[in-house]
Structure formats: C-alpha cells, structure tokens
Design an enzyme around this catalytic site. Structure first.
Site, PDB file in Angstrom:
ATOM      1  N   ASN A  18     -47.113 -50.084 -45.251  1.00 49.18           N
ATOM      2  CA  ASN A  18     -47.909 -50.255 -46.464  1.00 49.18           C
ATOM      3  C   ASN A  18     -47.837 -49.609 -47.462  1.00 49.18           C
ATOM      4  OD1 ASN A  18     -49.514 -48.233 -45.537  1.00 49.18           O
ATOM      5  ND2 ASN A  18     -51.545 -49.174 -45.436  1.00 49.18           N
ATOM      6  N   PHE A  30     -44.457 -45.901 -35.769  1.00 45.78           N
ATOM      7  CA  PHE A  30     -44.465 -44.507 -36.491  1.00 45.78           C
ATOM      8  C   PHE A  30     -45.815 -44.305 -37.433  1.00 45.78           C
ATOM      9  CE2 PHE A  30     -39.900 -45.357 -36.257  1.00 45.78           C
ATOM     10  CZ  PHE A  30     -39.567 -44.019 -35.626  1.00 45.78           C
ATOM     11  N   TYR A  65     -55.949 -34.535 -35.709  1.00 46.34           N
ATOM     12  CA  TYR A  65     -54.448 -34.904 -35.768  1.00 46.34           C
ATOM     13  C   TYR A  65     -53.894 -34.859 -34.134  1.00 46.34           C
ATOM     14  CZ  TYR A  65     -49.345 -35.560 -35.980  1.00 46.34           C
ATOM     15  OH  TYR A  65     -48.287 -35.879 -35.937  1.00 46.34           O
ATOM     16  N   SER A  77     -46.100 -35.983 -30.146  1.00 38.21           N
ATOM     17  CA  SER A  77     -45.723 -34.752 -30.688  1.00 38.21           C
ATOM     18  C   SER A  77     -45.950 -33.627 -29.866  1.00 38.21           C
ATOM     19  CB  SER A  77     -46.671 -34.508 -31.833  1.00 38.21           C
ATOM     20  OG  SER A  77     -46.840 -33.155 -32.348  1.00 38.21           O
ATOM     21  N   ASP A 134     -52.138 -21.700 -35.368  1.00 37.90           N
ATOM     22  CA  ASP A 134     -50.763 -21.586 -35.199  1.00 37.90           C
ATOM     23  C   ASP A 134     -50.532 -21.254 -33.639  1.00 37.90           C
ATOM     24  OD1 ASP A 134     -48.995 -22.558 -36.947  1.00 37.90           O
ATOM     25  OD2 ASP A 134     -49.057 -20.545 -38.192  1.00 37.90           O
ATOM     26  N   LYS A 175     -50.346 -37.514 -40.942  1.00 36.41           N
ATOM     27  CA  LYS A 175     -49.663 -36.518 -40.131  1.00 36.41           C
ATOM     28  C   LYS A 175     -50.158 -35.244 -40.551  1.00 36.41           C
ATOM     29  CE  LYS A 175     -45.474 -36.511 -42.826  1.00 36.41           C
ATOM     30  NZ  LYS A 175     -44.039 -36.361 -43.008  1.00 36.41           N
ATOM     31  N   LEU A 230     -42.768 -25.486 -42.715  1.00 39.16           N
ATOM     32  CA  LEU A 230     -41.708 -24.542 -42.966  1.00 39.16           C
ATOM     33  C   LEU A 230     -40.834 -24.902 -43.772  1.00 39.16           C
ATOM     34  CD1 LEU A 230     -41.129 -21.588 -42.656  1.00 39.16           C
ATOM     35  CD2 LEU A 230     -39.880 -22.226 -40.737  1.00 39.16           C
ATOM     36  N   ARG A 252     -40.397 -21.835 -32.994  1.00 40.96           N
ATOM     37  CA  ARG A 252     -40.433 -23.285 -32.631  1.00 40.96           C
ATOM     38  C   ARG A 252     -39.043 -24.004 -32.473  1.00 40.96           C
ATOM     39  NH1 ARG A 252     -44.913 -21.750 -32.904  1.00 40.96           N
ATOM     40  NH2 ARG A 252     -46.461 -22.519 -34.459  1.00 40.96           N
ATOM     41  N   PHE A 299     -40.502 -32.255 -31.379  1.00 34.47           N
ATOM     42  CA  PHE A 299     -40.842 -30.932 -31.737  1.00 34.47           C
ATOM     43  C   PHE A 299     -40.760 -30.968 -33.113  1.00 34.47           C
ATOM     44  CE2 PHE A 299     -41.581 -28.630 -27.675  1.00 34.47           C
ATOM     45  CZ  PHE A 299     -41.709 -29.747 -26.812  1.00 34.47           C
ATOM     46  N   LYS A 322     -53.256 -38.023 -31.067  1.00 32.03           N
ATOM     47  CA  LYS A 322     -51.775 -38.089 -30.312  1.00 32.03           C
ATOM     48  C   LYS A 322     -52.175 -38.040 -28.836  1.00 32.03           C
ATOM     49  CE  LYS A 322     -48.836 -38.572 -33.691  1.00 32.03           C
ATOM     50  NZ  LYS A 322     -48.440 -39.756 -34.133  1.00 32.03           N
TER      51      LYS A 322
HETATM   52  P1  NAD Z   1     -44.335 -40.153 -42.793  1.00 31.84           P
HETATM   53  O1  NAD Z   1     -45.649 -40.181 -43.393  1.00 31.84           O
HETATM   54  O2  NAD Z   1     -43.326 -40.045 -43.689  1.00 31.84           O
HETATM   55  O3  NAD Z   1     -44.504 -41.665 -42.126  1.00 31.84           O
HETATM   56  C1  NAD Z   1     -45.416 -42.547 -41.595  1.00 31.84           C
HETATM   57  C2  NAD Z   1     -45.169 -43.924 -42.237  1.00 31.84           C
HETATM   58  O4  NAD Z   1     -46.071 -44.685 -42.122  1.00 31.84           O
HETATM   59  C3  NAD Z   1     -45.386 -43.741 -43.961  1.00 31.84           C
HETATM   60  O5  NAD Z   1     -44.408 -44.790 -44.496  1.00 31.84           O
HETATM   61  C4  NAD Z   1     -46.826 -44.607 -44.182  1.00 31.84           C
HETATM   62  O6  NAD Z   1     -46.624 -45.262 -45.397  1.00 31.84           O
HETATM   63  C5  NAD Z   1     -46.906 -45.371 -43.039  1.00 31.84           C
HETATM   64  N1  NAD Z   1     -48.320 -45.892 -42.576  1.00 31.84           N
HETATM   65  C6  NAD Z   1     -49.287 -44.938 -42.152  1.00 31.84           C
HETATM   66  N2  NAD Z   1     -50.233 -45.656 -41.982  1.00 31.84           N
HETATM   67  C7  NAD Z   1     -50.091 -46.950 -42.239  1.00 31.84           C
HETATM   68  C8  NAD Z   1     -50.712 -48.272 -41.701  1.00 31.84           C
HETATM   69  N3  NAD Z   1     -51.991 -48.020 -41.444  1.00 31.84           N
HETATM   70  N4  NAD Z   1     -50.206 -49.329 -42.086  1.00 31.84           N
HETATM   71  C9  NAD Z   1     -48.921 -49.301 -42.466  1.00 31.84           C
HETATM   72  N5  NAD Z   1     -48.048 -48.385 -42.556  1.00 31.84           N
HETATM   73  C10 NAD Z   1     -48.658 -46.974 -42.514  1.00 31.84           C
HETATM   74  O7  NAD Z   1     -44.464 -39.482 -41.369  1.00 31.84           O
HETATM   75  P2  NAD Z   1     -43.195 -39.153 -40.390  1.00 31.84           P
HETATM   76  O8  NAD Z   1     -43.028 -37.640 -40.338  1.00 31.84           O
HETATM   77  O9  NAD Z   1     -42.204 -40.211 -40.579  1.00 31.84           O
HETATM   78  O10 NAD Z   1     -43.948 -39.305 -39.076  1.00 31.84           O
HETATM   79  C11 NAD Z   1     -43.803 -40.704 -38.246  1.00 31.84           C
HETATM   80  C12 NAD Z   1     -44.923 -40.270 -37.032  1.00 31.84           C
HETATM   81  O11 NAD Z   1     -44.247 -39.180 -36.125  1.00 31.84           O
HETATM   82  C13 NAD Z   1     -46.212 -40.207 -37.203  1.00 31.84           C
HETATM   83  O12 NAD Z   1     -46.808 -40.958 -36.188  1.00 31.84           O
HETATM   84  C14 NAD Z   1     -46.272 -38.704 -37.068  1.00 31.84           C
HETATM   85  O13 NAD Z   1     -47.575 -38.348 -36.456  1.00 31.84           O
HETATM   86  C15 NAD Z   1     -45.142 -38.549 -35.900  1.00 31.84           C
HETATM   87  N6  NAD Z   1     -44.638 -37.281 -35.787  1.00 31.84           N
HETATM   88  C16 NAD Z   1     -44.468 -36.674 -37.080  1.00 31.84           C
HETATM   89  C17 NAD Z   1     -43.940 -35.137 -37.045  1.00 31.84           C
HETATM   90  C18 NAD Z   1     -43.435 -34.385 -38.266  1.00 31.84           C
HETATM   91  O14 NAD Z   1     -43.347 -33.167 -38.156  1.00 31.84           O
HETATM   92  N7  NAD Z   1     -42.966 -35.341 -39.180  1.00 31.84           N
HETATM   93  C19 NAD Z   1     -43.836 -34.486 -35.942  1.00 31.84           C
HETATM   94  C20 NAD Z   1     -44.424 -35.002 -34.668  1.00 31.84           C
HETATM   95  C21 NAD Z   1     -44.851 -36.687 -34.533  1.00 31.84           C
HETATM   96  C1  WQD Z   2     -43.559 -23.871 -38.499  1.00 30.92           C
HETATM   97  C2  WQD Z   2     -43.623 -22.499 -38.395  1.00 30.92           C
HETATM   98  C3  WQD Z   2     -45.644 -21.389 -39.306  1.00 30.92           C
HETATM   99  C4  WQD Z   2     -45.164 -22.567 -43.188  1.00 30.92           C
HETATM  100  C5  WQD Z   2     -46.637 -28.990 -37.354  1.00 30.92           C
HETATM  101  C6  WQD Z   2     -47.797 -29.558 -36.636  1.00 30.92           C
HETATM  102  C7  WQD Z   2     -47.111 -30.489 -35.384  1.00 30.92           C
HETATM  103  C8  WQD Z   2     -46.019 -31.285 -35.810  1.00 30.92           C
HETATM  104  C9  WQD Z   2     -44.951 -30.457 -36.680  1.00 30.92           C
HETATM  105  C10 WQD Z   2     -46.435 -33.533 -36.194  1.00 30.92           C
HETATM  106  C11 WQD Z   2     -44.979 -21.814 -37.992  1.00 30.92           C
HETATM  107  C12 WQD Z   2     -44.720 -21.105 -40.078  1.00 30.92           C
HETATM  108  C13 WQD Z   2     -44.983 -22.342 -42.045  1.00 30.92           C
HETATM  109  C14 WQD Z   2     -45.172 -21.415 -44.018  1.00 30.92           C
HETATM  110  C15 WQD Z   2     -44.911 -20.131 -42.095  1.00 30.92           C
HETATM  111  N1  WQD Z   2     -46.505 -32.332 -36.634  1.00 30.92           N
HETATM  112  N2  WQD Z   2     -44.784 -21.278 -41.744  1.00 30.92           N
HETATM  113  N3  WQD Z   2     -45.085 -20.138 -43.754  1.00 30.92           N
HETATM  114  O1  WQD Z   2     -47.383 -25.795 -37.300  1.00 30.92           O
HETATM  115  O2  WQD Z   2     -44.958 -25.826 -35.795  1.00 30.92           O
HETATM  116  O3  WQD Z   2     -46.300 -28.022 -36.463  1.00 30.92           O
HETATM  117  O4  WQD Z   2     -45.566 -29.783 -37.527  1.00 30.92           O
HETATM  118  O5  WQD Z   2     -46.917 -33.957 -34.934  1.00 30.92           O
HETATM  119  O6  WQD Z   2     -48.149 -31.036 -35.219  1.00 30.92           O
HETATM  120  O7  WQD Z   2     -48.886 -28.950 -36.287  1.00 30.92           O
HETATM  121  O8  WQD Z   2     -44.787 -26.764 -38.056  1.00 30.92           O
HETATM  122  O9  WQD Z   2     -43.433 -26.532 -40.067  1.00 30.92           O
HETATM  123  O10 WQD Z   2     -46.131 -25.958 -40.451  1.00 30.92           O
HETATM  124  O11 WQD Z   2     -44.633 -24.440 -39.019  1.00 30.92           O
HETATM  125  O12 WQD Z   2     -44.426 -18.816 -41.707  1.00 30.92           O
HETATM  126  O13 WQD Z   2     -45.729 -21.557 -45.517  1.00 30.92           O
HETATM  127  O14 WQD Z   2     -43.478 -21.859 -39.511  1.00 30.92           O
HETATM  128  O15 WQD Z   2     -46.816 -20.486 -38.962  1.00 30.92           O
HETATM  129  O16 WQD Z   2     -44.502 -20.701 -36.942  1.00 30.92           O
HETATM  130  P1  WQD Z   2     -45.983 -26.636 -36.981  1.00 30.92           P
HETATM  131  P2  WQD Z   2     -44.952 -25.884 -39.561  1.00 30.92           P
END
Ligand code: NAD
Ligand code: WQD
Length: 330
Positions: A33, A82, A151, A126, A292, A86, A197, A228, A175, A155
């Site tokens: 959406n 997905f 969050y 995650s 963290d 997030k 980061l 990380r 990761f 998960k």
């Molecule tokens: P993102 O926000 O870019 O992508 C999520 C997408 O889902 C978006 O396009 C959003 O518009 C859509 N969306 C959300 N809720 C919706 C709904 N109710 N109906 C339809 N569409 C909807 O995020 P991403 O980084 O691509 O993450 C994708 C998935 O991976 C998420 O579940 C996130 O939690 C997980 N994840 C992300 C990371 C990360 O660091 N990016 C790490 C671990 C897990």
């Molecule tokens: C990475 C490292 C910070 C910003 C998060 C979510 C996790 C997953 C991935 C979805 C850490 C350091 C960061 C800054 C810094 N997402 N940092 N200065 O925290 O490992 O994970 O994103 O599932 O759930 O918690 O990722 O990129 O925020 O941080 O020093 O301005 O960079 O302390 O050590 P993180 P991050």
C-alpha cells in the site's frame, strides 16, 4: 511460471527480491500500500527487468481487500511476507501501531493462504529475535531473549504464529541489510528518518548531515565499538529465491540466519566506506545508544547446508552501492 505473492514488494528488501525472483523464473505479484515506500521502486523494478510488474495497491491487514487479490490472481505457489513497519524507536513510542500492522498483516495473509490452500510462506524475521546472544557466532538454536523493543517482539510473535499455523514456513533472520542494486534504480525509500548506520554515513557523505556520532567506544570489542554483520541487500534478496525453491520441495517449519558470518565494528564500517568511495566521513564518539547490544554476527552453516546460500558480495561493494543509491536520490 510459478506465481509468488510478495507483500511489501515495493519496499527496500522486497523490491530487490522481486528482481531476483524474476531472474530465477518466478512471477512475483506485489501487494503493497506504499505506506513506507515510493512508487519509484516499482518503476525502478520495471526498468531493471524491462517489463511491467503486476502489483496491487492493497493494505495487507484488510482481509476483504486481500481476498480480492487472491481471487484475481488464481493459482499461487507461495508468499513472501515483507510488509511490516520497521522503525525500532517508533515502535517504542507507538507500540500499538506495530502490533496492529506487523501481527495483523501476517494474520490476514495466513488466513488467505489457508482459504486458498496455499502452503508456502517465507517470513522476514530479524537477528533482533536473539537479543545479545550468549554464544557467537549465533546459530538458529539460540533461545530468544526478552525483546529490546515492541518491533523485536512482533518478530518473535510472528515466528510463533508461523509455528502454530498449518503452513510450511521459512523464517529468514536477517542480520544488518545494507547497500542497493548496482543500477541504483531501487533502494530504501522509507519515509522514516534514517537511524541505521549506513544510511547515516551516506547522508554525511552527501552533506545532509555534518557528522555521524559513533554510539560508544567503550564496549568489550577490539576497537571498543559495537560489532554487527552487514549483509548486501542483493545477497539477502537471493536467499529468498533459495528459500522458495527449498519450500516447494520440503514441508515443515524452518528458520535460517541470513548474514555474512563476519563481524564488523562501527569504526571499521566507516573506514571501509571511506576507502571504497574515496570520501572522508566526519565522525565523533558519543555515548552508547539505549538498547544497543555489544556484538552479534551469524553462524551461517545451516543456511549454507540446507538452502545452498551464502553471501557473495563484499562489504566494499555494499558500501559503493549504498553511496550510489544516496547520490541517485538527489
Ligand atoms: P520497507 O519499509 O522498505 O518495506 C516494507 C514494505 O511493506 C513497504 O513497501 C511498505 O509500504 C509495505 N507495507 C507495510 N505495511 C503494509 C501493509 N499493511 N500493507 C501493505 N504494504 C505494507 O522495509 P524493509 O527494510 O524492506 O523490510 C522488509 C521486512 O524485513 C520487514 O518485515 C522488516 O521488519 C524486515 N527486516 C528489515 C531489516 C532492515 O534492516 N531493513 C532487518 C531485519 C528485518
Ligand atoms: C548498527 C551499529 C549502532 C547509527 C537495527 C534494528 C534491527 C534490524 C537492523 C530490523 C550499532 C551504530 C548507528 C549511528 C552508530 N532491523 N550506530 N551511530 O541497531 O544493529 O539493528 O537495524 O529488523 O532490528 O535494531 O542497526 O544500523 O541502527 O546500528 O554508531 O548514528 O551502528 O550503535 O552498533 P542495529 P543500526
């Protein structure tokens, strides 16, 4: 051509996965959406694959709207889920928003799958489910610790929902995804102010921020900064194709780490960005950030042996692609 429903397929990881699914011969159907992305990613996918992509502008938490998607599409082989919010910090401020969307969208998707006799689902989990692991590199048998945020809790709960359902599932525990497609046509279009980061480093590089603050240099790590496992988003996308191939042949419930297995400190990450792109990043050392964990990186043995997947891209390539994406946004 096997049809795969890809919820959140217009987002950061979803758009990269859609490209890889097409290259592997699947027919992805995006359901998004656009609540946290841009139509630019759909256009970017179409430019990369040089054809139109089927997508539904639909809220995955809306059962009747999702029923229409499934009715329109006919035979579906599986789903990759997905769609979720997030932003970790926002989930602390507004937990209900996260429980409603992240749990609600999976609940509706599982109902639709059951109604249409679809068995296979891949879920975006995650490494946050582990908290700070007792053993490093962490493997999939590690027990979940108390979640650091709502969050993270969504998960953990979603993985539980998958176990309790009759579906065949793969939870991929990502990761730290970074970088973008080499074309720089798709990427993270999230409305959230970056808190991760690498997007912050690229904002410093382009001049949107004066500097980056390194959150703490007094951890028990070689240079004192947190460690990380940064995984190139294209590698991560490919793991979904491997997981779908696997699920089509194997039943049951599975969870796999998706990382490189290499621990990288914050200072090392900044240095690799600087050297790969020939840019100096202005940074200062600040206090630790609440919540963290000190260090986490993946044991990737299981995903390698079961899915035949391992990371191929280097950290340098990921940092170059992240910078190219930032420049393309101007
Ligand atoms: P993102 O926000 O870019 O992508 C999520 C997408 O889902 C978006 O396009 C959003 O518009 C859509 N969306 C959300 N809720 C919706 C709904 N109710 N109906 C339809 N569409 C909807 O995020 P991403 O980084 O691509 O993450 C994708 C998935 O991976 C998420 O579940 C996130 O939690 C997980 N994840 C992300 C990371 C990360 O660091 N990016 C790490 C671990 C897990
Ligand atoms: C990475 C490292 C910070 C910003 C998060 C979510 C996790 C997953 C991935 C979805 C850490 C350091 C960061 C800054 C810094 N997402 N940092 N200065 O925290 O490992 O994970 O994103 O599932 O759930 O918690 O990722 O990129 O925020 O941080 O020093 O301005 O960079 O302390 O050590 P993180 P991050």
């Amino acid at each position: 051509m096997k049809k795969i429903i890809v919820t959140g397929g217009a987002g950061y990881i979803g758009s990269h996965t859609v490209v890889e699914l097409i290259e592997a011969g699947y027919t992805p159907i995006i359901v998004d959406n656009l609540c946290n992305t841009s139509i630019q990613n759909i256009k970017g996918i179409e430019k990369i694959i040089d054809k139109k992509i089927k997508w539904h502008n639909t809220d995955c938490t809306n059962k009747s709207a999702m029923d229409k998607v499934f009715a329109t599409e006919g035979k579906i082989e599986g789903a990759i889920h997905f769609a979720a919010y997030k932003a970790v910090e926002e989930s602390v401020q507004n937990p209900q928003k996260y429980y409603d969307n992240n749990l609600g969208s999976l609940k509706v998707l599982l109902q639709c799958m059951s109604d249409n006799s679809i068995k296979n689902i891949i879920f975006s989990s995650s490494c946050t489910v582990y908290g700070m692991p007792d053993v490093l590199p962490v493997d999939e048998s590690a027990l979940f610790k108390k979640a650091e945020s709502p969050y993270g809790e969504t998960k953990q709960i979603c993985e539980g929902m998958l176990k309790d359902d009759t579906c065949n599932s793969v939870a991929l525990r990502y990761f730290n995804p970074i970088g973008s497609h080499s074309s720089a046509l798709i990427g993270d279009c999230s409305a959230d102010k970056p808190s991760n980061l690498v997007p912050i480093i690229t904002e410093v590089a382009i001049g949107k921020r004066k500097k980056i603050t390194v959150f703490g240099d007094d951890y028990n790590t070689p240079d004192g900064t947190c460690i990380r496992d940064y995984i190139h988003v294209v590698d991560l996308a490919k793991s979904h194709v491997k997981a779908m191939n696997f699920l089509i042949k194997n039943s049951g419930k599975h969870a796999f780490n998706v990382g490189t297995g290499i621990g990288v400190s914050v200072l090392e990450a900044i240095k690799v960005f600087e050297e790969s792109n020939n840019i100096t990043i202005n940074y200062t050392i600040g206090p630790r950030r609440d919540g963290d964990i000190e260090q986490i990186y993946a044991n990737g043995s299981l995903v390698k042996s079961k899915l035949g997947w391992e990371a191929k891209e280097t950290l340098e390539q990921a940092m170059i692609s992240a910078w190219n994406w930032e420049k393309s946004k101007k």
